[in-house]
Design an enzyme around this catalytic site. Structure first.
Site, short mmCIF file in Angstrom:
data_model
loop_
_atom_site.label_atom_id
_atom_site.label_comp_id
_atom_site.label_asym_id
_atom_site.label_seq_id
_atom_site.Cartn_x
_atom_site.Cartn_y
_atom_site.Cartn_z
N GLU A 1 -29.90 5.15 5.39
CA GLU A 1 -29.77 3.70 5.53
C GLU A 1 -30.74 2.91 4.66
O GLU A 1 -30.39 1.88 4.08
CB GLU A 1 -29.94 3.29 6.99
CG GLU A 1 -28.77 3.63 7.89
CD GLU A 1 -28.74 5.08 8.34
OE1 GLU A 1 -27.75 5.48 8.99
OE2 GLU A 1 -29.72 5.82 8.05
N HIS B 1 -26.36 4.14 20.64
CA HIS B 1 -25.15 3.56 20.06
C HIS B 1 -24.73 2.28 20.79
O HIS B 1 -23.57 1.87 20.68
CB HIS B 1 -23.99 4.56 20.11
CG HIS B 1 -24.19 5.79 19.29
ND1 HIS B 1 -24.99 6.82 19.70
CD2 HIS B 1 -23.71 6.14 18.08
CE1 HIS B 1 -24.98 7.78 18.78
NE2 HIS B 1 -24.23 7.39 17.78
N GLN C 1 -23.35 1.82 10.32
CA GLN C 1 -22.33 2.46 11.16
C GLN C 1 -22.45 2.05 12.63
O GLN C 1 -21.45 1.76 13.29
CB GLN C 1 -22.41 3.98 11.01
CG GLN C 1 -21.20 4.71 11.55
CD GLN C 1 -21.23 6.17 11.16
OE1 GLN C 1 -22.02 6.95 11.70
NE2 GLN C 1 -20.37 6.53 10.22
N PHE C 2 -23.65 2.04 13.14
CA PHE C 2 -23.97 1.45 14.44
C PHE C 2 -25.22 0.61 14.25
O PHE C 2 -26.14 1.01 13.51
CB PHE C 2 -24.22 2.52 15.51
CG PHE C 2 -22.99 3.28 15.91
CD1 PHE C 2 -22.22 2.87 16.99
CD2 PHE C 2 -22.59 4.41 15.20
CE1 PHE C 2 -21.08 3.56 17.36
CE2 PHE C 2 -21.45 5.11 15.56
CZ PHE C 2 -20.69 4.68 16.63
N ALA C 3 -25.27 -0.54 14.90
CA ALA C 3 -26.43 -1.42 14.75
C ALA C 3 -27.73 -0.70 15.09
O ALA C 3 -28.78 -1.00 14.52
CB ALA C 3 -26.27 -2.66 15.62
N ASP C 4 -27.66 0.27 15.98
CA ASP C 4 -28.84 1.03 16.36
C ASP C 4 -29.48 1.72 15.15
O ASP C 4 -30.70 1.89 15.09
CB ASP C 4 -28.47 2.10 17.39
CG ASP C 4 -27.60 1.58 18.51
OD1 ASP C 4 -28.06 1.55 19.65
OD2 ASP C 4 -26.45 1.18 18.23
N PHE C 5 -28.65 2.15 14.21
CA PHE C 5 -29.15 2.92 13.07
C PHE C 5 -29.91 2.05 12.06
O PHE C 5 -30.49 2.57 11.11
CB PHE C 5 -28.01 3.63 12.36
CG PHE C 5 -27.26 4.62 13.22
CD1 PHE C 5 -27.78 5.04 14.44
CD2 PHE C 5 -26.04 5.13 12.81
CE1 PHE C 5 -27.09 5.95 15.24
CE2 PHE C 5 -25.34 6.05 13.60
CZ PHE C 5 -25.88 6.46 14.81
#
Length: 658
Positions: free
Chosen positions: A397, A464, A419-423
Site C-alpha cells: 500500500e 476488515h 482494498q479495505f479501509a483497514d489496510f
C-alpha cells in the site's frame, strides 16, 4: 583512483570539475554561516559531490530527479538560482517553501526536481509514479531517485523496487552507500555484502559504481540512462562513497575511526580529479584560481541578495488558503434518465464515467483489473480502458500511494482502491506526510483519490470493518468524503476526481448492496462541504453520516412522534457546520451519531463547535453516540453490541425528555 576520459572533450572534462566544485564551495560557505548562526542546520555532502553532479549531468533537463539532503549538486547542476537556494535555507519568501520547510525538503516543477521528506522512503515510490506517467504518455525518459544505504532497510525501498520491476519502469534507484546511517555502520544495518545484491531478489539489473570517480559516475549513468529510455526497466545503482562530515553538523564524526576518515580523505573526488586534469594539462593553476574566483563572486553576490531579503511574514488567511490547491467546483447537472441502482453500482458508474472524461486518469489497486476488485467495482474496466490504465498492484500500500503521488506530479490523475479501509495503515505515512502536506510545502498538487471500502455490519472482524475517517479528518491537507446514498456517491466521486487535492473517499461495505436509489445515468457532480437535510423537525437535530444515516431513517420511520432534523453530512472535510448550527438554533437540542468508536472521533469536534457557536440556543447538553471503545468483533451478536445502533432510540428519548 583511475580516470578514463571515455571520449569526453577537454571542455566536458572541465565542466565536470566545475559541477563538483560549485556545490563544494557553497557547502564550505554554509558551514561558516552555520557557525555564525546565520542558517539553522546543515547536512553535508562533502566527499560525495561526484554522484550528484554525474547523475544530474547524465540526465536530460526534462527528466525528473528526486534528491535527498546530501545532493546539493543536483540543484546547482539544474541551474537553480543560488539566491533562491540561499533564501530557502534561511526561510525567506523567495525560497521554494515560503518558509514552511527547511533545507532540501522541497520540489520545483520548473527544474524537474522533487524534494524529499524526512521519512525518506516514500520518494522511491513517487519516482515509480513519475516513470509510469512517462511510459503512459509515450515519453522516452528516465527518472532518477536518490536514497542512502540506511533507507534501504525501510519497507518503502523494497516496495518501490518491486513495483518498478513488475511494471518495467525506467527508474534509476541511486543508493549512496556512505558507510553510516547517522552513527550506525552498515554492518549493523544489513548482512549482504553489497546493497546492489538486493536487486537480484527483484529480478533487477544492479551495478556497483565508484561514487568518488566523476568520470565513472558520469559515463556509466550516461550509458545506463540512454539504455532505459530505449528499453524501459529499473536499475539499482550502488555508489560506494563516504560522508566526510557528520550526519548533520551537530552530530559530528567521533563515532568514525580516524583511519577510515584518513582513507576516504585520500579518495576525495575533487582533489583526485584536479590532479588528473592537471596531469593531462587540461587544468592549470591559473584556470583553477579563476574558476574559484568566479564561484566566490557568484556565491557572495547571491548570499547578499538572500540576506537583504526581509524576514518572511504571513497572515492566517494566507496560510490556510495554501493548505489546499485552489479548486473551482464545476457543477454539472444530470439528465433526467435514471436507473434504480445500488451504492456499489453508483460508485462503479461514477468511476467509469470519470475514466471516460479524464484520459489521464489511472486506477491502481489490488485485484482491480481482470478480477474487478474484491467488491467488483471495476469489473469490465480492463476491457473498456485497458490494463495500462486499470492496474493491478502488488500488495504494498505505501509505495502505491507514493506512486499515485508521482503520477500526479507528472501531469496525471490517480484513483487508488485501498482494498479495505483497514489496510490504509500500511500506506498511512505517504498519505498524511506527503499527499496532505505537499501543496502547503511547495505548491504541488496531489491529484489523488483513495477509495476506502469501510465499515461494520458484515461480520468481517477487527481487520476488515473499521471506519477510520478520524485518522484523516485530523490531518490538514486531506479532504474526506463519506456518502450514504448511491446518488451522493456517484456525484461526489466525480467531484473528488476533478479536485486536484487528495481525497479519502469512504464507501460503506454494508451499504454497497443493501441501499438502492434512482440515480441519473449521465455524468454529474455534487459539491463538497454541503450537508443534506433528509428530514425536518423542530424538536431535535440529529447529525450523522454513512451507515448512521440509515439507522436514523429506520428509527424515525418507526417513531413518527419524534420530530427531528436529520442531517447527513456527506463530506467530513470540508464540513458543513452552518447547516448544523442553523438546525440546532431552531431545535435547541443536538445528537451526533457516528459508527466509529466515540473517543477522538469527528462527533467530538462537531459537539465542541456546536457548544462554542450555539450555546445560547441549547436547551440540553450536546450528546454524542458512537461505538464501544473496543476493536470491532467478529460474531454478529458481539458486533451488534459494539455498534451504537441499538442505543440510539434510548439516547434520543433521553435528550428529548431533558
Amino acid at each position: 583512483m583511475q580516470f578514463q576520459r571515455h571520449g569526453l572533450s577537454n571542455e566536458e572534462l572541465l565542466n565536470l570539475y566545475k559541477a563538483m566544485l560549485k556545490p563544494r564551495m557553497i557547502e564550505e560557505k554554509m558551514l561558516i554561516l552555520l557557525r555564525q548562526g546565520k542558517i539553522s542546520k546543515w547536512f553535508s555532502g562533502i566527499g560525495q559531490e561526484a554522484i550528484s553532479a554525474g547523475v544530474t549531468l547524465a540526465l536530460e533537463p526534462e527528466e525528473y530527479i528526486l534528491p535527498m539532503h546530501r545532493n546539493l549538486g543536483v540543484f546547482t547542476n539544474r541551474n537553480v538560482p543560488l539566491n533562491r537556494l540561499f533564501a530557502q535555507w534561511q526561510g525567506k519568501k523567495s525560497g521554494f517553501t515560503k518558509g514552511r520547510d527547511r533545507s532540501f525538503h522541497f520540489g520545483t516543477q520548473e527544474f524537474k526536481i522533487v524534494g524529499m521528506i524526512s521519512h525518506l522512503g516514500p520518494q522511491l515510490g513517487v519516482a515509480d509514479g513519475i516513470a509510469l506517467a512517462d511510459l503512459l504518455q509515450g515519453n522516452k525518459r528516465a527518472t532518477a531517485v536518490f536514497t542512502g544505504e540506511g533507507a534501504t532497510s525501510e519497507g518503502d525501498f523494497h516496495e518501490a523496487l518491486n513495483i518498478a520491476a513488475v511494471w518495467s519502469l525506467p527508474v534509476l534507484f541511486c543508493v549512496e552507500n556512505n558507510g553510516y546511517g547517522l552513527s550506525t555502520p552498515t554492518n549493523e544495518q544489513f548482512r549482504c555484502k553489497h546493497i546492489a545484491d538486493k536487486g537480484k531478489g527483484y529480478g533487477m539489473e544492479s551495478y556497483i559504481i565508484d561514487g568518488n570517480n566523476i568520470l565513472e559516475v558520469y559515463s556509466r549513468l550516461k550509458a545506463l540512462s540512454k539504455s532505459i529510455r530505449q528499453r524501459p526497466r529499473p536499475l539499482l545503482l550502488e555508489f560506494k562513497t563516504f560522508r566526510m562530515r557528520g550526519h548533520e553538523e551537530a552530530s559530528g564524526t567521533k563515532y568514525v575511526p580516524q583511519q577510515l576518515l584518513d582513507e576516504w580523505a585520500a579518495r576525495d573526488p575533487i582533489e583526485n580529479y584536479v590532479q588528473y586534469l592537471k596531469e593531462e594539462k587540461i587544468l592549470t593553476e591559473e584556470m583553477e584560481v579563476e574558476i574559484k574566483k568566479d564561484f566566490i563572486h557568484e556565491i557572495d553576490e547571491n548570499l547578499q541578495l538572500a540576506f537583504e531579503e526581509e524576514q518572511i511574514d504571513s497572515t492566517e488567511s494566507i496560510e490556510l488558503d495554501d493548505v489546499f490547491k485552489e479548486f473551482t467546483y464545476e457543477e454539472i447537472t444530470a439528465t433526467e434518465e435514471k436507473s434504480n441502482i445500488r451504492l456499489v453500482d453508483a460508485v462503479s458508474a461514477g468511476l467509469r464515467q470519470s475514466m471516460e472524461k479524464h484520459e489521464n486518469l489511472v486506477l491502481l489497486g489490488q485485484d482491480i483489473a481482470d478480477y474487478g476488485g474484491v467488491f467488483k467495482v471495476t469489473e469490465g474496466f480492463t476491457e473498456a480502458f485497458g490494463k495500462e490504465r486499470v492496474r493491478n498492484t502488488p500488495i504494498c500500500e505505501s509505495a502505491v500511494v507514493s506512486a499515485a503521488m508521482g503520477l500526479s506530479i507528472n501531469k496525471m490523475k490517480a484513483v487508488m482502491e485501498m482494498q479495505f479501509a483497514d489496510f490504509v495503515s500500511s500506506g498511512f505515512n505517504p498519505i498524511v506526510n506527503y499527499l496532505a502536506k505537499v501543496h502547503y510545502r511547495w505548491n504541488e498538487a496531489a491529484d489523488v483519490v483513495i477509495r476506502m471500502p469501510c465499515g461494520a455490519g458484515v461480520g468481517a472482524g477487527p481487520f476488515h470493518s473499521q471506519t477510520n475517517e478520524a485518522w484523516f479528518t485530523k490531518t490538514p491537507g486531506l479532504k474526506v468524503v463519506y456518502p450514504a446514498f448511491p446518488y451522493d456517491a456517484k456525484g461526489l466521486l466525480a467531484t473528488a476526481i476533478n479536485d486536484p487535492n487528495p481525497v479519502l473517499f469512504f464507501e460503506h461495505k454494508a451499504l454497497y448492496r443493501s441501499i438502492y436509489q434512482d440515480v441519473p445515468d449521465s455524468y454529474y457532480t455534487l459539491p463538497f462541504g454541503k450537508a443534506s437535510l433528509l428530514k425536518t423537525g423542530d424538536d431535535i437535530s440529529v447529525v450523522t453520516y454513512g451507515a448512521g444515516v440509515h439507522w436514523m431513517l429506520e428509527i424515525l420511520e418507526n417513531h413518527p412522534e419524534i420530530n427531528a432534523d436529520l442531517i447527513d453530512l456527506r463530506t467530513l472535510q470540508p464540513l458543513d457546520l452552518e447547516t448544523v448550527y442553523s438546525s440546532v438554533r431552531k431545535s435547541g437540542k443536538c445528537l451526533i451519531v457516528q459508527e466509529d468508536s466515540l473517543f477522538g472521533g469527528i462527533a467530538s469536534d462537531i459537539a465542541a463547535s456546536v457548544m462554542e457557536n450555539c450555546f445560547q440556543s441549547l436547551d440540553a447538553p450536546v450528546r454524542r453516540l458512537g461505538s464501544m471503545e473496543t476493536p470491532i468483533p467478529f460474531a454478529r451478536s458481539l458486533e451488534d453490541l459494539y455498534l451504537p445502533k441499538r442505543r440510539i432510540l434510548e439516547e434520543l428519548k433521553s435528550l428529548l425528555d431533558y
